[in-house]
Design a protein around this motif. Sequence first.
Motif, short mmCIF file in Angstrom:
data_model
loop_
_atom_site.label_atom_id
_atom_site.label_comp_id
_atom_site.label_asym_id
_atom_site.label_seq_id
_atom_site.Cartn_x
_atom_site.Cartn_y
_atom_site.Cartn_z
N GLN A 178 2.81 3.65 10.26
CA GLN A 178 2.71 3.90 8.82
C GLN A 178 1.55 4.85 8.51
O GLN A 178 1.65 5.72 7.65
CB GLN A 178 2.54 2.58 8.07
CG GLN A 178 3.80 1.73 8.01
CD GLN A 178 3.53 0.37 7.42
OE1 GLN A 178 2.45 -0.20 7.59
NE2 GLN A 178 4.51 -0.19 6.73
N THR A 179 0.44 4.65 9.23
CA THR A 179 -0.73 5.52 9.05
C THR A 179 -0.40 6.96 9.42
O THR A 179 -0.73 7.90 8.70
CB THR A 179 -1.91 5.01 9.90
OG1 THR A 179 -2.29 3.71 9.45
CG2 THR A 179 -3.11 5.94 9.79
N GLU A 180 0.25 7.12 10.56
CA GLU A 180 0.63 8.46 11.00
C GLU A 180 1.59 9.11 10.02
O GLU A 180 1.46 10.29 9.69
CB GLU A 180 1.28 8.39 12.39
CG GLU A 180 1.62 9.76 12.97
CD GLU A 180 2.38 9.66 14.29
OE1 GLU A 180 2.91 10.68 14.73
OE2 GLU A 180 2.44 8.55 14.85
N GLN A 213 -7.89 7.80 11.87
CA GLN A 213 -6.93 7.62 10.79
C GLN A 213 -7.08 8.69 9.71
O GLN A 213 -6.87 8.44 8.54
CB GLN A 213 -7.10 6.23 10.15
CG GLN A 213 -6.76 5.08 11.07
CD GLN A 213 -6.88 3.73 10.38
OE1 GLN A 213 -7.33 3.63 9.26
NE2 GLN A 213 -6.44 2.69 11.07
N CYS A 237 -5.27 3.99 4.15
CA CYS A 237 -4.50 3.40 5.23
C CYS A 237 -4.88 1.96 5.55
O CYS A 237 -4.44 1.40 6.56
CB CYS A 237 -4.60 4.28 6.48
SG CYS A 237 -3.90 5.93 6.24
N GLN A 238 -5.72 1.36 4.69
CA GLN A 238 -6.03 -0.05 4.88
C GLN A 238 -4.74 -0.87 4.81
O GLN A 238 -3.95 -0.74 3.89
CB GLN A 238 -6.98 -0.55 3.80
CG GLN A 238 -8.42 -0.15 4.00
CD GLN A 238 -9.34 -0.86 3.02
OE1 GLN A 238 -8.96 -1.80 2.36
NE2 GLN A 238 -10.58 -0.39 2.94
N ARG A 281 0.82 -1.20 0.00
CA ARG A 281 0.00 0.00 0.00
C ARG A 281 0.87 1.26 0.00
O ARG A 281 0.54 2.24 -0.67
CB ARG A 281 -0.93 -0.02 1.21
CG ARG A 281 -1.92 1.14 1.29
CD ARG A 281 -2.75 1.27 0.02
NE ARG A 281 -3.50 0.09 -0.30
CZ ARG A 281 -4.72 -0.19 0.15
NH1 ARG A 281 -5.32 0.66 0.94
NH2 ARG A 281 -5.34 -1.28 -0.22
N LEU A 309 -2.14 -0.67 6.75
CA LEU A 309 -0.98 -0.02 7.37
C LEU A 309 -1.05 -0.13 8.88
O LEU A 309 -2.13 -0.12 9.47
CB LEU A 309 -0.92 1.46 6.97
CG LEU A 309 -0.91 1.81 5.48
CD1 LEU A 309 -0.63 3.30 5.32
CD2 LEU A 309 0.11 0.99 4.73
N GLN A 327 0.00 1.41 12.77
CA GLN A 327 -0.27 2.74 13.33
C GLN A 327 0.78 3.76 12.91
O GLN A 327 0.45 4.90 12.55
CB GLN A 327 -0.32 2.65 14.86
CG GLN A 327 -0.67 3.96 15.54
CD GLN A 327 -0.84 3.81 17.05
OE1 GLN A 327 -0.87 2.69 17.55
NE2 GLN A 327 -0.97 4.91 17.75
N PHE A 344 1.91 8.49 6.79
CA PHE A 344 1.25 8.85 5.54
C PHE A 344 0.38 10.09 5.71
O PHE A 344 0.40 11.00 4.87
CB PHE A 344 0.41 7.70 5.01
CG PHE A 344 -0.35 8.08 3.77
CD1 PHE A 344 0.32 8.31 2.59
CD2 PHE A 344 -1.72 8.26 3.81
CE1 PHE A 344 -0.36 8.71 1.45
CE2 PHE A 344 -2.40 8.65 2.68
CZ PHE A 344 -1.72 8.86 1.49
N ASN A 345 -0.40 10.14 6.78
CA ASN A 345 -1.27 11.30 6.97
C ASN A 345 -0.47 12.58 7.23
O ASN A 345 -0.90 13.68 6.88
CB ASN A 345 -2.26 11.04 8.11
CG ASN A 345 -3.39 10.14 7.67
OD1 ASN A 345 -3.74 10.10 6.50
ND2 ASN A 345 -3.97 9.40 8.60
#
Length: 489
Positions: A434-436, A461, A427-428, A406, A430, A432, A438-439
Amino acid sequence: MKESFVSIENLDLKYQQKSVLTDLNWIINKGENYVLYGESGSGKTALAKIIAGLQNAIGDVKINFNAKSHLPEAVLFVESWYQFKNLEGVANFYYQQRYTSQQAKDTLTVHAELIHYGKEKGLHFDQVEPILEALNFSAFASSQLIELSSGEHKKLQLVKALWLKPQLLIIDQPYTGLDAASRKNLNVLLDEVSADGVQLLLICNDAELPTSINRFAEIVNEQIAISNSKAVQLVSNKKHTKEIPDFLKESPAFSSDNVVKMVNVNISYGEKQVLKNIKWEVKAGEKWLLQGHNGSGKSTLLSLINGDHPQSYANELYLFGNRRGSGESIWEIKQHIGLISPEFHWYFDANATVWQSIASGFYDTVGLFQQLPYTKSAQVDELTAYFGLTKSKNELLSTLPLGKQRLVLLARTIIKNPELLILDEPCQGLDQDQTEHFNHLVDELCSNGMTLIYVGHFESQLPTCLEKRILLEKGEVKVVESLNIEILS
């Protein structure tokens, strides 16, 4: 004395000469319902597949089924990723085919798929109807499999699993793609089958879990760590010190003040109306959150903007200042857009390398079919490094863990610094951090004026840059409002 149900001894798993699991030992006793969690790429899915007999490894795995139980002596693994097939048993679909399948009729309907599954497993159809209702899936009986969104496909696999009720049910990312109401109802259903004797193993990092979950296991350093409660996952304080590449700091060149304008847009498949009188305007530089229950019409709405839906020509739809159908090609539309969605991930060329996958974003293709000039190659290298993918750049996309796949496609989405960024549940898969990460990147990109449409079910998210929200309900615009950033963050 506790009686073991699953016994794993001295398990070793290597992938491309790299150790994933080493001398792992794990006993799941009867009556224990587990959540298995850990960082993306730690081996969670691989371990689950080994238990289900779907992947080989060195070591011993024994399952002690209860011969006296009325439940099937079976382990069912529900993948986070499901690949359906057409009537000829082939899974070779293309992305836009989902929106033209009414002419082809080349996949089973949901009803036919369930009839087939019920006969294969010896199940009574009247037992599946309460499950369909609980997951708000009854209305999709006549829908072809190819027409379903990722969340709807997830529901179909969950319906089958809950209907079968195997002695061991393993679900990889059970809540991926599900709206809040469906997640809540799923937990109730999982508690019900657990009370009937099904043991659960859920692979996820989510906080809202069935009450029947009573054990937690985390993969850490290729080993299993077990506890009676989940270790608290604090929001990462890690500072993302990498500076965004210079070529992404430039403001996109907008071709019009109005990026998207819809005037009484209607989409129907036969007698089924999917979108009803949609009025929506997205101006250059705005940041929108698009939400709605599964089946509310979000994916169809986005397909109109992406240029993928053939019915766009029959509606009053303006993209980047031009009325749809005024002579522009689908590729001219896509030049303005960067897109990531679960469905796009399904159809992407998994045999391209990481580097090729990212580079293909310049040309909006599902693989790289031409050599890049030096400047563009350098930009791919910069972005590959920014996402921490340099060591994997020559590996095939299909060989990476889902979370890293992803990230590769996210990098592909932004490589051309698009005028409009469409992020459909990006963020599917990912973890925690990785999500942070990316955002954080989304917030930086959008500070330079990029237009954003972001689809997300989990409010924890979401990037902080979102300014407005449009909510769909049964194909209609239910709410259009300004957002309170503090609430979302």
